[in-house]
Design a protein around this motif. Structure first.
Motif, PDB file in Angstrom:
ATOM      1  N   ARG A 104       0.827  -1.213   0.000  1.00 42.23           N
ATOM      2  CA  ARG A 104       0.000   0.000   0.000  1.00 42.23           C
ATOM      3  C   ARG A 104       0.855   1.253   0.000  1.00 42.23           C
ATOM      4  O   ARG A 104       0.341   2.357   0.079  1.00 42.23           O
ATOM      5  CB  ARG A 104      -0.918   0.028   1.231  1.00 42.23           C
ATOM      6  N   SER A 147     -12.086  -1.790  -2.351  1.00 42.19           N
ATOM      7  CA  SER A 147     -12.297  -1.143  -1.057  1.00 42.19           C
ATOM      8  C   SER A 147     -12.567  -2.167   0.034  1.00 42.19           C
ATOM      9  O   SER A 147     -12.001  -2.096   1.128  1.00 42.19           O
ATOM     10  CB  SER A 147     -13.475  -0.169  -1.142  1.00 42.19           C
ATOM     11  N   VAL A 148     -13.432  -3.106  -0.263  1.00 44.65           N
ATOM     12  CA  VAL A 148     -13.782  -4.096   0.760  1.00 44.65           C
ATOM     13  C   VAL A 148     -12.573  -4.940   1.132  1.00 44.65           C
ATOM     14  O   VAL A 148     -12.255  -5.096   2.314  1.00 44.65           O
ATOM     15  CB  VAL A 148     -14.914  -5.021   0.282  1.00 44.65           C
ATOM     16  N   HIS A 150      -9.380  -4.428   0.703  1.00 43.79           N
ATOM     17  CA  HIS A 150      -8.347  -3.640   1.369  1.00 43.79           C
ATOM     18  C   HIS A 150      -8.800  -3.204   2.758  1.00 43.79           C
ATOM     19  O   HIS A 150      -8.059  -3.325   3.740  1.00 43.79           O
ATOM     20  CB  HIS A 150      -8.000  -2.430   0.513  1.00 43.79           C
ATOM     21  N   GLY A 151     -10.012  -2.701   2.814  1.00 37.54           N
ATOM     22  CA  GLY A 151     -10.508  -2.221   4.100  1.00 37.54           C
ATOM     23  C   GLY A 151     -10.578  -3.333   5.125  1.00 37.54           C
ATOM     24  O   GLY A 151     -10.180  -3.157   6.281  1.00 37.54           O
ATOM     25  N   TYR A 152     -11.047  -4.488   4.713  1.00 37.68           N
ATOM     26  CA  TYR A 152     -11.164  -5.595   5.659  1.00 37.68           C
ATOM     27  C   TYR A 152      -9.788  -6.034   6.170  1.00 37.68           C
ATOM     28  O   TYR A 152      -9.581  -6.196   7.376  1.00 37.68           O
ATOM     29  CB  TYR A 152     -11.882  -6.784   5.012  1.00 37.68           C
ATOM     30  N   ASN A 154      -7.129  -4.358   6.270  1.00 36.64           N
ATOM     31  CA  ASN A 154      -6.565  -3.300   7.091  1.00 36.64           C
ATOM     32  C   ASN A 154      -7.125  -3.287   8.503  1.00 36.64           C
ATOM     33  O   ASN A 154      -6.389  -3.240   9.487  1.00 36.64           O
ATOM     34  CB  ASN A 154      -6.893  -1.971   6.411  1.00 36.64           C
ATOM     35  N   LEU A 155      -8.439  -3.321   8.595  1.00 35.63           N
ATOM     36  CA  LEU A 155      -9.069  -3.284   9.914  1.00 35.63           C
ATOM     37  C   LEU A 155      -8.733  -4.536  10.706  1.00 35.63           C
ATOM     38  O   LEU A 155      -8.516  -4.485  11.912  1.00 35.63           O
ATOM     39  CB  LEU A 155     -10.581  -3.124   9.765  1.00 35.63           C
ATOM     40  N   ALA A 157      -6.014  -6.320  10.400  1.00 36.58           N
ATOM     41  CA  ALA A 157      -4.613  -6.211  10.821  1.00 36.58           C
ATOM     42  C   ALA A 157      -4.483  -5.262  12.011  1.00 36.58           C
ATOM     43  O   ALA A 157      -3.650  -5.456  12.892  1.00 36.58           O
ATOM     44  CB  ALA A 157      -3.754  -5.715   9.665  1.00 36.58           C
ATOM     45  N   ALA A 158      -5.326  -4.237  12.033  1.00 37.60           N
ATOM     46  CA  ALA A 158      -5.266  -3.259  13.119  1.00 37.60           C
ATOM     47  C   ALA A 158      -5.922  -3.789  14.388  1.00 37.60           C
ATOM     48  O   ALA A 158      -5.969  -3.102  15.396  1.00 37.60           O
ATOM     49  CB  ALA A 158      -5.931  -1.956  12.686  1.00 37.60           C
ATOM     50  N   GLY A 159      -6.438  -5.007  14.314  1.00 33.79           N
ATOM     51  CA  GLY A 159      -7.040  -5.598  15.504  1.00 33.79           C
ATOM     52  C   GLY A 159      -8.451  -5.127  15.763  1.00 33.79           C
ATOM     53  O   GLY A 159      -8.989  -5.326  16.851  1.00 33.79           O
TER      54      GLY A 159
END
Lengths: 189, 189
Positions: A104, A147-148, A150-152, A154-155, A157-159
């Motif tokens: 990214r 978006s989905v 990547h967003g999923y 990402n979120l 991974a961020a816990g």
DNA sequence: GCGTCTACCTAAATCCTGTAGGCAAATCGA
DNA sequence: TCGATTTGCCTACAGGATTTAGGTAGACGC
């Protein structure tokens, strides 16, 4: 004075490993030099600067990710292909968080155009062939899916998904089912 | 020796502005000290370290974003509320890219639990009441919506949607329409 | 073996973070 | 209003990252 046998490729690979272990933002030339037991300045014979290192790691990650997605999708179509695509994407992000973060990394337009990022877009469009979308719907769908996924990733991974006892895996399947239904709904008859 | 009148709040706000102008990763105590025409060490009277600065900016952004979303959603329901929520989210990300990036800054669990992030989750669930979902579908939907909103904002900010001539706005509306349809499909009769 | 190339080195400048200790402005109590 | 205390900003310094300049020794072609 024994030579360490450095090269841009070895440095990039070591950088990718470092990213997975410690996070992409921990990837520094200093850390890399320590890893090879070499002085920092020596790396500048192989890499223009730390920006180039990060760019190379990003390109490596995009390449690997595209390969895995291509492999997963091969021979599949429709929802089957969508699921395989999405799972390959998420699996990579989970197995290689640092590399995924690197993927990214903001590339300058020329570099991006020559990267495996192009294959990602092509593969996404290939998936969508099974849903019979006409332009501009296909472009919209590419963006929505991107978006989905990547967003999923990402979120996750961020816990962000670890505070309830609903398994992330179930939400993922539910989300993909919903997307599949939404896309089928958009198909031109 | 005239005092500059620093405070954690002023520093946080200036840091947020700096983030919007130059990117969240450019937010350093050094840059902030320059902005106030003050020596770096002086900032340590007001902030424990640069981590605290970033955390405070993140909390500010979460707060602002929650406020805007709450305002946008007030008095709406169903698809109307979904659109308002999503637009407030995207608008904030576009108007304040640095703050938005900050809102994704990884907080330690205790801080996160006390942040406005909780309100975000509550508001998302409130939106979904209009779709009549039962658990665990509601949790799945929260995750899906979060992924889409976040993913879209992220890719858009990264310039990922600027290479074709299909307007991002249209894709956004198309995506929200699709999500609305998908959620209505999931409603328990 | 000799010369060239190149991989790695030392040294040094610049910038960011963070700590320790000092001085003076603000503030508060009598 | 004056003295004591607090506190806001300072200088000084140490440590670590990036990057450049220039030097030395190993590798390699002839």
């Amino acid at each position: 004075m024994v030579r360490a046998g450095l090269s841009p490729e070895r440095l990039t690979l070591a950088g990718a490993e470092l990213a997975d272990e410690a996070g992409f933002d921990q990837v520094t030339l200093s850390a890399l030099a320590r890893r090879f037991d070499v002085k920092v300045a020596s790396l500048y014979s192989h890499l223009k600067n730390s920006q180039e290192l990060k760019t190379r790691i990003a390109l490596l990650a995009l390449e690997e990710l595209a390969d895995q997605v291509a492999h997963a999708v091969a021979g599949r179509a429709g929802k089957d292909a969508l699921m395989a695509f999405a799972n390959a994407y998420r699996d990579y992000a989970r197995a290689h968080p640092g590399r995924y973060e690197a993927a990214r990394f903001r590339l300058d337009p020329r570099t991006a155009a020559a990267s495996a990022g192009v294959r990602h877009a092509q593969m996404t469009r290939a998936i969508l062939r099974g849903y019979n979308l006409t332009e501009p719907d296909q472009t919209h769908a590419v963006r929505m899916l991107g978006s989905v996924f990547h967003g999923y990733a990402n979120l996750e991974a961020a816990g962000g998904f670890s505070h309830t006892d609903v398994a992330s895996q179930e939400s993922w399947v539910w989300t993909l089912d919903s997307l599949d239904a939404a896309l089928r709904n958009r198909a031109t008859p």
